[in-house]
Write an enzyme that holds these catalytic residues in place. Sequence first.
Site, short mmCIF file in Angstrom:
data_model
loop_
_atom_site.label_atom_id
_atom_site.label_comp_id
_atom_site.label_asym_id
_atom_site.label_seq_id
_atom_site.Cartn_x
_atom_site.Cartn_y
_atom_site.Cartn_z
CB SER A 204 22.31 -6.50 8.42
OG SER A 204 21.44 -7.08 7.63
CE1 TYR B 160 23.50 -11.59 1.63
CE2 TYR B 160 21.02 -10.60 1.07
CZ TYR B 160 22.63 -10.75 1.54
OH TYR B 160 23.38 -9.31 0.96
CE LYS C 67 24.35 -10.13 4.38
NZ LYS C 67 24.87 -9.12 4.37
P1 NDP Z 1 30.44 -7.96 -3.77
O1 NDP Z 1 30.45 -8.94 -4.43
O2 NDP Z 1 31.18 -6.45 -5.23
O3 NDP Z 1 31.71 -7.67 -2.65
C1 NDP Z 1 31.82 -8.92 -1.88
C2 NDP Z 1 33.00 -8.97 -1.46
O4 NDP Z 1 33.23 -9.87 -0.17
C3 NDP Z 1 33.96 -9.14 -1.93
O5 NDP Z 1 35.39 -8.13 -1.85
C4 NDP Z 1 34.49 -10.56 -1.85
O6 NDP Z 1 35.59 -11.40 -2.34
C5 NDP Z 1 34.23 -10.76 -0.81
N1 NDP Z 1 33.75 -11.99 -0.01
C6 NDP Z 1 33.24 -12.57 0.23
N2 NDP Z 1 33.46 -13.91 0.34
C7 NDP Z 1 34.82 -14.01 1.31
C8 NDP Z 1 35.49 -14.47 2.56
N3 NDP Z 1 35.13 -15.72 2.79
N4 NDP Z 1 36.31 -13.72 2.75
C9 NDP Z 1 36.63 -12.36 2.69
N5 NDP Z 1 35.64 -11.35 1.35
C10 NDP Z 1 34.41 -12.64 0.85
O7 NDP Z 1 29.38 -6.87 -3.28
P2 NDP Z 1 29.11 -6.56 -2.63
O8 NDP Z 1 29.83 -5.08 -1.76
O9 NDP Z 1 27.52 -5.15 -2.28
O10 NDP Z 1 28.96 -6.41 -0.71
C11 NDP Z 1 28.86 -5.86 0.68
C12 NDP Z 1 28.37 -6.42 1.51
O11 NDP Z 1 27.25 -5.42 1.24
C13 NDP Z 1 28.00 -7.69 1.46
O12 NDP Z 1 27.74 -8.49 3.02
C14 NDP Z 1 26.60 -8.00 1.15
O13 NDP Z 1 26.34 -9.39 1.65
C15 NDP Z 1 25.99 -7.29 1.55
N6 NDP Z 1 24.43 -6.00 0.37
C16 NDP Z 1 24.87 -5.76 -0.62
C17 NDP Z 1 23.74 -5.93 -1.59
C18 NDP Z 1 24.03 -4.78 -2.99
O14 NDP Z 1 22.67 -5.02 -3.62
N7 NDP Z 1 24.80 -4.96 -3.53
C19 NDP Z 1 22.42 -5.02 -0.61
C20 NDP Z 1 22.14 -5.99 0.57
C21 NDP Z 1 23.66 -6.12 0.92
P3 NDP Z 1 35.84 -11.71 -3.41
O15 NDP Z 1 36.30 -10.45 -4.59
O16 NDP Z 1 37.51 -12.60 -3.45
O17 NDP Z 1 35.03 -12.49 -3.98
#
Ligand code: NDP
Length: 279
Positions: A139, A153, A157
């Site tokens: 989340s 968003y 969430k």
């Molecule tokens: P990234 O953008 O680095 O990673 C996001 C990942 O989600 C990528 O691998 C992306 O793939 C994938 N993705 C997006 N859409 C889809 C889809 N339809 N099907 C499958 N994969 C998908 O960000 P984070 O690693 O930070 O994000 C991971 C989680 O952490 C998320 O849920 C985010 O909301 C949460 N989060 C992150 C924060 C932050 O500050 N980084 C803060 C709070 C929460 P692709 O490369 O193909 O786009």
Amino acid sequence: MTNHTDGRVWLITGCSSGFGRELVLAALAAGDRVMATARRPETLSGLADIGGERLSTAALDVTDPASVDAAVKATLAVFGRIDVVVNNAGSMILGAVEEVSMDDLRAQMEVNYFGAAEVTRAVVPLMRERGSGTIVQMSSLGGLKTYPGFGAYHAAKWALEGLSETLSAELAPLGVRVLIVEPGAFRTEFNRNIRKAREIGAYHQTSGATREMTNQLLDAEPNDPVKGAAAILQAVGSANPPLRLVLGDEAVDGVREHHEALLAEVTAWETLSRSTAMS
Ligand code: NDP
């Protein structure tokens, strides 16, 4: 080679970058086995060299139920079971509620809520029948408090929070755990991948300020996803894990401030709130 005996088996979504990739590496380093998935599986090629026989990969777009089903079946075929599923895939559309379109609102729900729900529902029967397993929901601090400009968003969430808290109560007596992770700002590709809706001048001071904040945070996010992944592994491995794992200073402060303000408001209006009983 199929190996049904050693280490936990993880299924993780969104492993092309960020938390997903770091969770794969952390689980492998812990001696576990991982089905790493991504909607573009070619982004996972570098992981194969690291994981050897303890790593398998599959295409999984959380908005495509057939790919969810195929990835779950592939995990069972290769590793025999699923001990930990991580609903990590996520994305953000930034804009005031008026600035985003209905399609934007629906798209956020599809990825951040319905996508996670689809994967969760695919693994719940397997874990329930085995009487064990952990469902990790990525989340956000934004799943517990809100900022102007993040409404689409937040909505997705907060929906995930409601589903997951409920699921936790339903599955706890059956031996299956739910861990909801609430990260603050982490240095992943997340911020770079934010899609920005059209701007309306009237929102300059609210949603506009949040746009500016995300620009300034780019590559300056205060938290390290390697440490975040290690913390998630520690919580998953704990004998007594929390329902919610808050990650990062600003997330701890933000959750505390939000809930203190909520309680203060309940107290301030308590007399009126309690005035509605049938007489
Ligand atoms: P990234 O953008 O680095 O990673 C996001 C990942 O989600 C990528 O691998 C992306 O793939 C994938 N993705 C997006 N859409 C889809 C889809 N339809 N099907 C499958 N994969 C998908 O960000 P984070 O690693 O930070 O994000 C991971 C989680 O952490 C998320 O849920 C985010 O909301 C949460 N989060 C992150 C924060 C932050 O500050 N980084 C803060 C709070 C929460 P692709 O490369 O193909 O786009």
